[in-house]
Design an enzyme around this catalytic site. Structure first.
Site, PDB file in Angstrom:
ATOM      1  N   HIS A 154       0.825  -1.206   0.000  1.00 56.60           N
ATOM      2  CA  HIS A 154       0.000   0.000   0.000  1.00 56.60           C
ATOM      3  C   HIS A 154       0.868   1.269   0.000  1.00 56.60           C
ATOM      4  O   HIS A 154       0.720   2.142  -0.859  1.00 56.60           O
ATOM      5  CB  HIS A 154      -0.909  -0.028   1.230  1.00 56.60           C
ATOM      6  CG  HIS A 154      -1.814   1.145   1.387  1.00 56.60           C
ATOM      7  ND1 HIS A 154      -3.155   1.082   1.124  1.00 56.60           N
ATOM      8  CD2 HIS A 154      -1.579   2.419   1.813  1.00 56.60           C
ATOM      9  CE1 HIS A 154      -3.707   2.256   1.361  1.00 56.60           C
ATOM     10  NE2 HIS A 154      -2.770   3.090   1.800  1.00 56.60           N
ATOM     11  N   GLU A 155       1.778   1.335   0.969  1.00 58.13           N
ATOM     12  CA  GLU A 155       2.567   2.563   1.110  1.00 58.13           C
ATOM     13  C   GLU A 155       3.521   2.772  -0.063  1.00 58.13           C
ATOM     14  O   GLU A 155       3.726   3.898  -0.506  1.00 58.13           O
ATOM     15  CB  GLU A 155       3.324   2.556   2.432  1.00 58.13           C
ATOM     16  CG  GLU A 155       2.445   2.488   3.672  1.00 58.13           C
ATOM     17  CD  GLU A 155       1.380   3.577   3.735  1.00 58.13           C
ATOM     18  OE1 GLU A 155       1.507   4.601   3.037  1.00 58.13           O
ATOM     19  OE2 GLU A 155       0.400   3.385   4.479  1.00 58.13           O
ATOM     20  N   HIS A 196       1.826   4.327  -2.946  1.00 63.04           N
ATOM     21  CA  HIS A 196       1.925   5.793  -2.862  1.00 63.04           C
ATOM     22  C   HIS A 196       3.312   6.266  -3.292  1.00 63.04           C
ATOM     23  O   HIS A 196       3.458   7.268  -4.000  1.00 63.04           O
ATOM     24  CB  HIS A 196       1.695   6.259  -1.420  1.00 63.04           C
ATOM     25  CG  HIS A 196       0.296   6.129  -0.943  1.00 63.04           C
ATOM     26  ND1 HIS A 196      -0.785   6.628  -1.629  1.00 63.04           N
ATOM     27  CD2 HIS A 196      -0.217   5.556   0.187  1.00 63.04           C
ATOM     28  CE1 HIS A 196      -1.894   6.382  -0.947  1.00 63.04           C
ATOM     29  NE2 HIS A 196      -1.575   5.720   0.154  1.00 63.04           N
ATOM     30  N   HIS A 244       3.853   6.108  -7.021  1.00 61.33           N
ATOM     31  CA  HIS A 244       3.011   7.174  -7.576  1.00 61.33           C
ATOM     32  C   HIS A 244       3.751   8.510  -7.503  1.00 61.33           C
ATOM     33  O   HIS A 244       3.814   9.279  -8.474  1.00 61.33           O
ATOM     34  CB  HIS A 244       1.699   7.249  -6.781  1.00 61.33           C
ATOM     35  CG  HIS A 244       0.671   8.166  -7.354  1.00 61.33           C
ATOM     36  ND1 HIS A 244      -0.538   8.395  -6.728  1.00 61.33           N
ATOM     37  CD2 HIS A 244       0.647   8.928  -8.475  1.00 61.33           C
ATOM     38  CE1 HIS A 244      -1.249   9.241  -7.441  1.00 61.33           C
ATOM     39  NE2 HIS A 244      -0.549   9.592  -8.502  1.00 61.33           N
TER      40      HIS A 244
END
Length: 641
Positions: free
Chosen positions: A418-419, A422, A425
């Protein structure tokens, strides 16, 4: 586990210089296990190195002093922004460059403080960074009012000039907001009142510091059922324990129903009044305009969820079957569907995430490999370290950093995916965007992270070695859908309802809020059809949710998992066109509205189609789970591998 995503950079000059992380969604995933205290030697770096930001605290202080001096010079542009396109571009370039420096200072100060919250020097440094950001906001407060006051046709013409290319979207937003922008004096007065108008701090103090929590006996010991205790014990395998935990926790909130009702009622009234003062049709329109999201996205989400409550009800029946209970109660929604004793090392997590995200292509793989081979992640919990998990990518000229508290379980692996969703991204946005448009909105931020989670759980399901292991990962995927899609949409529907009530002139008391929340809860959990039994005191749950103070925020978790499913499902099946569109969307950063970026990439969240696809996926997962259960009746106790 708390998950906090911080976008790529602080917002450009016309928006507040807020550097606080985005708030985490309460996905209802339950408590986490106790972490292993000893970890094997790792090939993956487990601590971050802040030298890439500043070589030393002294270097940070030197840059801080220089930046403070530069802030003092920024008012010189006041009165000259509208002299010419070049004058405006020069001013915005200078202001943006100062803001970029503030962002980097804030990242270092924040990360250093979170390494050890007991370090008073680091905390003081973070406070200094916060004050610097506030000084910057005061020094540049003239920018928006002066642009709003100028001829908007002229501003539209100027926005097409090459010198202002980096600020075109920002200027477009200023022009959209112009009819809703009051005089500088009025806006300043409203801004000055904002600290005393907010109720979230009072809510936090009441719910975290002032309430006297009950104690109940669990496993022969007295346990305090505060918020941490509730989160830990609500997933206990002993059903009687869960029942007593719910009764104790919600009964305590019920005692403060009137006070919590007053706090939330005042917050909603403030949202409604602020929207009216700024000439918006509704509080929802005002809130979504801030992020350039059409209100029809919100309404479509609520409508689509209501059209598909039968899918949630089917899941609740499956949950009852897998837990081995004839009648599901609300206190049965948190225990894991399948227990797993499998532990993961950080090296295994890195390897699994890399393999799961391989369908995203060679460049994504290269960026992820570089990020996870570098000392950019603080992995393990330790005394004094900040709890939870987040990505901070606000230092535009450096790279993202991730903080987590790796707990050796699958949830920790998913958090890692998940992190760094980010994080990559951020890296893609920084590759393709200037600082002015590198910062992406929460509307797309959570898509990047959740797509990684989707790819990971799909990989784990596909490569499970036993039916029990497969059931475990299917259970993880289903519970994410319940918690991130249905639960957040349930919150969104309640938030919309209470704002609409105040807009009609209806007062909100604690008792009224409980009744309104209870009606929605009953609908979602099928109480009239006997699917779930919910105790009357459980309807006070609204008082526990901090997100209701954040002005139409949580719906974006539900839209994000919807978009993430579209991308993940197409990309893992080899759709190169969708992969190209997805990576382009990530590379867009904040160059356009998050809604427009996703729509152009193939997901129109103002239509029913992506929500129908998500529900089809959820039903397919349940088909798989039921097929395994039909083969292995009575085999629920076996641990997942």
């Amino acid at each position: 586990m708390s998950r906090i995503a911080i976008p790529a950079a602080v917002l450009t000059v016309l928006f507040a210089a807020g550097l606080a992380p985005a708030l985490a969604a309460d996905t209802g995933s339950g408590g986490s296990r106790t972490a292993q205290t000893d970890h094997p030697p790792s090939q993956t770096p487990t601590a971050w190195n802040l030298d890439d930001l500043y070589a030393s605290p002294a270097a940070w202080q030197s840059t801080y002093d220089q930046t403070q001096q530069r802030i003092d010079t920024l008012p010189r542009f006041s009165g000259h922004l509208t002299d010419s396109p070049n004058a405006l571009a020069n001013a915005l370039d200078t202001i943006s460059d100062v803001q970029k420096s503030i962002a980097r200072l804030s990242v270092y100060a924040g990360l250093a403080a979170d390494q050890d919250l007991r370090d008073s020097t680091a905390q003081e440094r973070r406070n200094k960074a916060d004050r610097l950001a506030a000084q910057f906001g005061e020094a540049t407060g003239y920018v928006r009012p002066e642009l709003v006051a100028m001829n908007q046709d002229k501003l539209e013409s100027w926005s097409q000039e090459k010198a202002l290319a980096d600020y075109q979207y920002m200027l477009t937003q200023v022009m959209k907001a112009a009819p809703h922008t009051l005089s500088r004096q009025t806006e300043s007065a409203l801004a000055a009142l904002s600290p005393v108008n907010g109720q979230s701090d009072t809510f936090s103090l009441l719910s975290n510091a002032d309430m006297q929590w009950p104690r109940i006996e669990i496993d022969g010991k007295e346990r305090t059922i505060d918020q941490a205790g509730y989160t830990k014990w609500r997933s206990n395998p002993d059903r009687e324990v869960r029942k007593r935990v719910f009764a104790a926790f919600w009964s305590k909130y019920k005692q403060y129903e009137g006070t919590f009702g007053s706090l939330l009622g005042q917050t909603v009234l403030r949202h409604v009044i602020d929207a009216r003062l700024h000439h918006y049709d509704s509080a929802l329109a005002a809130a979504t305009a801030d992020n350039d999201i059409p209100t029809r996205v919100y309404h479509q989400l609520v409508a689509s969820v209501n059209d598909n409550l039968d899918t949630l009800h089917r899941y609740l029946k499956l949950r009852a079957r897998m837990l081995g209970v004839k009648q599901l109660h609300y206190y049965d929604i948190y225990p894991p569907l399948v227990h797993s004793d499998r532990f993961f090392t950080i090296d295994e997590a890195r390897s699994l995430v890399r393999r799961a995200t391989r369908p995203l292509g060679a460049h994504y793989e290269q960026l992820l490999d570089k990020a996870t081979r570098s000392p950019w992640t603080s992995v393990y919990p330790r005394p004094g370290k900040s709890a939870g998990a987040y990505m901070n990518g606000a230092a535009y000229d450096v790279h993202p950093y991730v903080l987590m508290n790796f707990n050796d379980d699958y949830e920790s692996v998913s958090t890692y995916a998940h992190e760094w969703g980010h994080g990559v991204h951020t890296m893609l946005a920084h590759e393709h965007q200037p600082f002015a448009t590198a910062d992406y909105p929460i509307f797309t931020a959570e898509v990047a992270s959740t797509t990684n989670e989707q790819l990971l759980v799909h990989y784990m399901i596909a490569h499970a070695k036993t039916d029990e292991a497969k059931l475990f990962y299917i259970g993880q995927a289903l519970e994410q859908l319940r918690g991130t899609f249905f639960r957040q949409a349930q919150f969104a529907e309640f938030e919309l309802a209470i704002h609409q009530a105040v807009q009609k002139g209806e007062p909100l008391s604690g008792a009224r809020l409980t009744q309104m929340y209870g009606d929605i809860l009953d609908k979602y959990y099928g109480t009239k059809d006997g699917i779930t039994r919910i105790a009357p005191e459980d309807d006070i749950e609204w008082a526990y949710i901090p997100h209701f103070y954040y002005d139409f925020y949580v719906y974006q978790y539900a839209t994000s998992i919807t978009a993430a499913h579209y991308f993940a499902s197409h990309i893992e099946h080899g759709d190169t066109q969708v992969r190209k569109a997805y990576l382009h969307a990530l590379s867009e950063g904040g160059a356009d509205s998050g809604y427009t970026i996703l729509r152009d990439a193939g997901v129109d969240l103002a239509t029913a189609a992506p929500y129908r696809a998500l529900m089809a996926y959820m039903n397919d997962l349940m088909d798989q789970a039921n097929a395994i259960l039909d083969k292995q009746p009575g085999n629920r106790e076996k641990a997942a591998g």
